[in-house]
Write a protein that holds these residues in place. Sequence first.
Motif, PDB file in Angstrom:
ATOM      1  N   ASP A 130       1.086  -1.182   0.001  1.00 12.60           N
ATOM      2  CA  ASP A 130      -0.070   0.092   0.046  1.00 12.60           C
ATOM      3  C   ASP A 130       0.639   1.294  -0.032  1.00 12.60           C
ATOM      4  OD1 ASP A 130      -2.330  -1.638  -0.055  1.00 12.60           O
ATOM      5  OD2 ASP A 130      -2.690  -1.393   2.019  1.00 12.60           O
ATOM      6  N   LEU A 131       1.991   1.025   0.369  1.00 12.99           N
ATOM      7  CA  LEU A 131       2.991   2.241   0.146  1.00 12.99           C
ATOM      8  C   LEU A 131       3.191   2.961  -1.114  1.00 12.99           C
ATOM      9  CD1 LEU A 131       6.044   0.868   2.460  1.00 12.99           C
ATOM     10  CD2 LEU A 131       4.387   2.577   3.136  1.00 12.99           C
ATOM     11  N   TYR A 132       3.054   2.041  -2.208  1.00 18.93           N
ATOM     12  CA  TYR A 132       3.156   2.497  -3.518  1.00 18.93           C
ATOM     13  C   TYR A 132       1.866   3.022  -3.904  1.00 18.93           C
ATOM     14  CZ  TYR A 132       7.490   0.355  -2.383  1.00 18.93           C
ATOM     15  OH  TYR A 132       8.657  -0.088  -1.852  1.00 18.93           O
ATOM     16  N   ARG A 133       0.756   2.826  -3.367  1.00 24.69           N
ATOM     17  CA  ARG A 133      -0.504   2.893  -4.047  1.00 24.69           C
ATOM     18  C   ARG A 133      -0.621   4.656  -4.530  1.00 24.69           C
ATOM     19  NH1 ARG A 133      -5.416   0.852  -4.694  1.00 24.69           N
ATOM     20  NH2 ARG A 133      -4.877  -1.094  -3.421  1.00 24.69           N
ATOM     21  N   PRO A 134      -0.336   5.532  -3.861  1.00 21.05           N
ATOM     22  CA  PRO A 134      -0.362   6.782  -4.393  1.00 21.05           C
ATOM     23  C   PRO A 134       0.451   6.996  -5.645  1.00 21.05           C
ATOM     24  CG  PRO A 134      -0.157   6.839  -1.884  1.00 21.05           C
ATOM     25  CD  PRO A 134       0.000   5.425  -2.629  1.00 21.05           C
ATOM     26  N   ALA A 135       1.634   6.623  -5.572  1.00 25.17           N
ATOM     27  CA  ALA A 135       2.531   6.875  -6.753  1.00 25.17           C
ATOM     28  C   ALA A 135       1.888   6.000  -7.874  1.00 25.17           C
ATOM     29  CB  ALA A 135       3.781   6.470  -6.315  1.00 25.17           C
ATOM     30  N   MET A 136       1.481   4.953  -7.696  1.00 27.79           N
ATOM     31  CA  MET A 136       0.819   4.025  -9.090  1.00 27.79           C
ATOM     32  C   MET A 136      -0.227   4.931  -9.546  1.00 27.79           C
ATOM     33  SD  MET A 136       1.711   0.209  -8.017  1.00 27.79           S
ATOM     34  CE  MET A 136       0.520   0.251  -6.372  1.00 27.79           C
ATOM     35  N   MET A 137      -1.263   5.138  -8.723  1.00 27.20           N
ATOM     36  CA  MET A 137      -2.349   5.892  -9.115  1.00 27.20           C
ATOM     37  C   MET A 137      -1.910   7.206  -9.947  1.00 27.20           C
ATOM     38  SD  MET A 137      -5.043   5.353  -5.822  1.00 27.20           S
ATOM     39  CE  MET A 137      -6.164   6.300  -6.711  1.00 27.20           C
ATOM     40  N   ASP A 138      -1.159   8.112  -9.423  1.00 28.50           N
ATOM     41  CA  ASP A 138      -0.713   9.180 -10.039  1.00 28.50           C
ATOM     42  C   ASP A 138      -0.234   8.898 -11.509  1.00 28.50           C
ATOM     43  OD1 ASP A 138      -0.239  12.135  -9.876  1.00 28.50           O
ATOM     44  OD2 ASP A 138       2.020  11.205 -10.256  1.00 28.50           O
ATOM     45  N   MET A 139       0.659   7.815 -11.443  1.00 31.65           N
ATOM     46  CA  MET A 139       1.577   7.207 -12.851  1.00 31.65           C
ATOM     47  C   MET A 139       0.338   6.995 -13.708  1.00 31.65           C
ATOM     48  SD  MET A 139       3.960   4.288 -13.736  1.00 31.65           S
ATOM     49  CE  MET A 139       2.677   3.311 -13.270  1.00 31.65           C
ATOM     50  N   HIS A 140      -0.769   5.957 -13.288  1.00 29.89           N
ATOM     51  CA  HIS A 140      -1.875   5.536 -14.200  1.00 29.89           C
ATOM     52  C   HIS A 140      -2.685   6.688 -14.710  1.00 29.89           C
ATOM     53  CE1 HIS A 140      -4.645   2.827 -15.819  1.00 29.89           C
ATOM     54  NE2 HIS A 140      -5.531   3.270 -15.024  1.00 29.89           N
ATOM     55  N   GLU A 141      -2.992   7.544 -13.934  1.00 29.53           N
ATOM     56  CA  GLU A 141      -3.940   8.644 -14.247  1.00 29.53           C
ATOM     57  C   GLU A 141      -3.229   9.660 -15.377  1.00 29.53           C
ATOM     58  OE1 GLU A 141      -4.921  10.909 -10.740  1.00 29.53           O
ATOM     59  OE2 GLU A 141      -6.182   9.335 -10.026  1.00 29.53           O
ATOM     60  N   LYS A 142      -2.060   9.850 -15.251  1.00 25.89           N
ATOM     61  CA  LYS A 142      -1.302  10.707 -16.286  1.00 25.89           C
ATOM     62  C   LYS A 142      -0.990   9.906 -17.455  1.00 25.89           C
ATOM     63  CE  LYS A 142       0.927  13.692 -12.704  1.00 25.89           C
ATOM     64  NZ  LYS A 142       2.224  14.172 -12.203  1.00 25.89           N
ATOM     65  N   MET A 143      -0.661   8.756 -17.216  1.00 27.13           N
ATOM     66  CA  MET A 143      -0.296   7.854 -18.535  1.00 27.13           C
ATOM     67  C   MET A 143      -1.641   7.607 -19.246  1.00 27.13           C
ATOM     68  SD  MET A 143       2.052   4.798 -17.399  1.00 27.13           S
ATOM     69  CE  MET A 143       1.929   4.012 -19.160  1.00 27.13           C
ATOM     70  N   MET A 144      -2.939   7.499 -18.848  1.00 28.92           N
ATOM     71  CA  MET A 144      -4.110   7.473 -19.419  1.00 28.92           C
ATOM     72  C   MET A 144      -4.577   8.733 -20.173  1.00 28.92           C
ATOM     73  SD  MET A 144      -5.061   4.257 -19.397  1.00 28.92           S
ATOM     74  CE  MET A 144      -6.802   4.219 -19.757  1.00 28.92           C
ATOM     75  N   ALA A 145      -4.155   9.933 -19.494  1.00 30.05           N
ATOM     76  CA  ALA A 145      -4.320  11.147 -19.983  1.00 30.05           C
ATOM     77  C   ALA A 145      -3.442  11.682 -21.193  1.00 30.05           C
ATOM     78  CB  ALA A 145      -4.542  12.306 -18.830  1.00 30.05           C
ATOM     79  N   ALA A 146      -2.245  10.910 -21.164  1.00 32.00           N
ATOM     80  CA  ALA A 146      -1.291  11.709 -22.165  1.00 32.00           C
ATOM     81  C   ALA A 146      -1.739  11.078 -23.453  1.00 32.00           C
ATOM     82  CB  ALA A 146       0.171  10.966 -21.886  1.00 32.00           C
ATOM     83  N   LYS A 147      -1.605  12.036 -24.388  1.00 37.17           N
ATOM     84  CA  LYS A 147      -1.933  11.833 -25.791  1.00 37.17           C
ATOM     85  C   LYS A 147      -1.142  12.867 -26.745  1.00 37.17           C
ATOM     86  CE  LYS A 147      -6.113  14.235 -25.434  1.00 37.17           C
ATOM     87  NZ  LYS A 147      -7.793  14.121 -25.649  1.00 37.17           N
ATOM     88  N   GLY A 148      -1.146  12.303 -27.954  1.00 40.55           N
ATOM     89  CA  GLY A 148      -0.156  13.215 -28.955  1.00 40.55           C
ATOM     90  C   GLY A 148      -0.895  13.140 -30.371  1.00 40.55           C
ATOM     91  N   ALA A 149      -0.211  13.961 -31.336  1.00 45.09           N
ATOM     92  CA  ALA A 149      -0.948  14.184 -32.581  1.00 45.09           C
ATOM     93  C   ALA A 149      -0.955  12.896 -33.447  1.00 45.09           C
ATOM     94  CB  ALA A 149      -0.175  15.133 -33.455  1.00 45.09           C
ATOM     95  N   ASP A 150      -0.097  11.838 -33.062  1.00 43.55           N
ATOM     96  CA  ASP A 150      -0.210  10.585 -33.637  1.00 43.55           C
ATOM     97  C   ASP A 150       0.443   9.536 -32.575  1.00 43.55           C
ATOM     98  OD1 ASP A 150       2.602  10.900 -33.296  1.00 43.55           O
ATOM     99  OD2 ASP A 150       2.819  11.495 -35.473  1.00 43.55           O
ATOM    100  N   ALA A 151       0.316   8.273 -33.158  1.00 38.36           N
ATOM    101  CA  ALA A 151       0.662   6.966 -32.226  1.00 38.36           C
ATOM    102  C   ALA A 151       2.082   7.334 -31.742  1.00 38.36           C
ATOM    103  CB  ALA A 151       0.513   5.777 -32.921  1.00 38.36           C
TER     104      ALA A 151
END
Length: 280
Positions: A130-151
Motif C-alpha cells: 500500500d505504500l506504493y498506491r499513491p505513486a501508482m495511481m498518479d502514474m496511471h492517471e497521467k499515462m491514461m491522459a497523455a496523448k499526442g498528434a499521432d501514435a
Amino acid sequence: MKKHFLAVALASTGLLLASCGSNDEGAPAPETESTDQAMAADPNNPFVEAEMDMNEKMMAAVGTDAGDSWAKKMIVHHQGGIDMSQIMLEQNPNPDVEKMAREGIAKQQKDIEDIRKLTKDGTPDQKSADLYRPAMMDMHEKMMAAKGADASETFMRKMLEHHRGAVAMSDVALQNGVTGALRQQIQKTMDENQKEAEMVEAMLAGKSHAEAMAASGAKSAAQMKAEPAPADKPKAAAPRPTVAAAKPTPKPTKAAGGSSTPTPAATPTCLPEHRAAGHC
C-alpha cells in the motif's frame, strides 16, 4: 363467442407489450460506451488495454516487505513498458521512435532479470504494498491522459509518465528502510529511469534518439547488458588486520679509529638495598 375473442385479443396485446418491454431492456443505450472503449478506438492511442492491464497487475503485486513489494511491482511495471513498446513497433513508427521502442524493450528486460534475482518467498505484506498506491495511481492517471498528434507522440508522452512513475516508486522504497543489494538495485533503476525520462523529453523537443541519448546521459541496451547486477557483484572482503613491523636491531657504531663499538646495553635499575650493599 365475443367474450372468447376479447380474451384472445387482450392476451395478444399483453404478449406484445411484454415483448416490447423485453426489447427495450436488452437494447444498449448509445451513451453507455465507456471512456476506455472510446480511447481504445482512437488510432493515435492503441495502448489503453496494455496500460489497464499493467495497472491492474501492479496493484495486485504484493511482496513480503517494502523492498520486495517494490521488486514485484517494478517487474510488472517494466513488463507493461515492454508491451507498450511492442505495440508501438506495430504502428510503423519513424526510425527514432522505433529505436527508442527497441532499446526500451531490451533495457527493461535486463532490469527485470536483475530485479527478479532479489525477490523473496514468504508471507505477503499488504501494508508494504500500500505504500506504493499513491505513486501508482498518479502514474496511471497521467499515462491514461497523455496523448499526442499521432501514435508515436502518444507513445513518447505515455512513456515519459511511465519512467517518472518508476522514479517515484523507487523514491518510496528508498525512504522505507530497504538495504543491501536491493537498495543498490533500486537506486540503479531510479537513476536509469530518470535519464530515460530526460531522453524522452529531449525527443519530444525535437532531438533525434541519438542526440537525446547523449544529452540525457542515458545508457544504451548494450551498455546495460554489460553491467553486472547488484545481486551478482562480489562482496567487499573484510580488511585484513595490520601487523606491526618488528623494530630493527640497532647496528653497532664505529669508533673514531675505525673499530666497531657495540652499543651498550641498557643498565638495569639498581634496587636501594643492592646499592647500600655496594652491589651496584
